[in-house]
Write an enzyme that holds these catalytic residues in place. Structure first.
Site: not given
Ligand code: GLN
Length: 186
Positions: A47, A77, A133, A168, A170
């Protein structure tokens, strides 16, 4: 040569495992002083607003600002949001390492969590990309190279030694994105 992974919040362990699988030596970065011991940095997803708060101590932000303008960095992200030069929805501080504008949480519910197969400039098989997100890149500067786009939106980009992904890597088995970052480090 040691690759740092910013380990304040988010999925830093998964990044660390990916880099180690590729043979890199990895150090988790939790204190600003540890930036002196690494030659590149991965900023994981999580976040971005929380990361900003956590970086607001002990000159961490200021030190990171110098680092990202001088060393190879890869942000996924939330990490991509931090490396951008302009952030919207809402506006927030960023490091300005890549000349892009980025909109947080841009896809609403449809991209709360989605997996797409996406072609990249590497050719070969499409890459599995996990979006959570995800932010949307809404402006791309002249010096930025787009490495992959999904439905018209750039999702993997590079400018010099800085690389960002709005997905992502990973969380997938494909290691081509991390390998590309390590290759770019020389
Ligand atoms: N929505 C998050 C943000 O705005 C990013 C999501 C992620 O890193 N998976 O910071």
């Amino acid at each position: 040569m040691t690759v740092g992974v910013l380990a304040l919040q988010g999925d830093y362990d998964a990044h660390s495992r990916c880099l180690q699988e590729l043979g890199a030596s990895v150090a988790l970065v939790r204190q600003p002083g540890q930036l002196d011991d690494v030659s590149a940095l991965v900023i994981p997803g999580g976040e971005s607003s929380v990361l900003l708060k956590l970086l607001g101590r002990d000159q961490f932000w200021e030190k990171l600002q110098v680092f990202v303008h001088n060393k190879p960095c890869f942000g996924t992200c939330a990490g991509a949001i931090l490396l951008a030069s302009e952030v919207e929805n809402p506006e927030q501080s960023c490091l300005g390492a890549m000349d892009i504008r980025i909109q947080r949480n841009a896809y609403g519910r449809q991209m709360q969590s989605a997996i797409h197969q996406v072609d990249t400039v590497l050719g070969g098989d499409p890459m599995e990309m996990v979006f959570i997100r995800a932010p949307r890149v809404t402006r791309v500067g002249a010096k930025v190279e787009i490495l992959a786009s999904h439905q018209g939106d750039p999702v993997w980009l590079r400018q010099g030694e800085i690389m960002v992904a709005t997905f992502h890597p990973e969380l997938s088995k494909d290691r081509r994105v991390h390998a590309e970052f390590l290759r770019g480090m020389g």
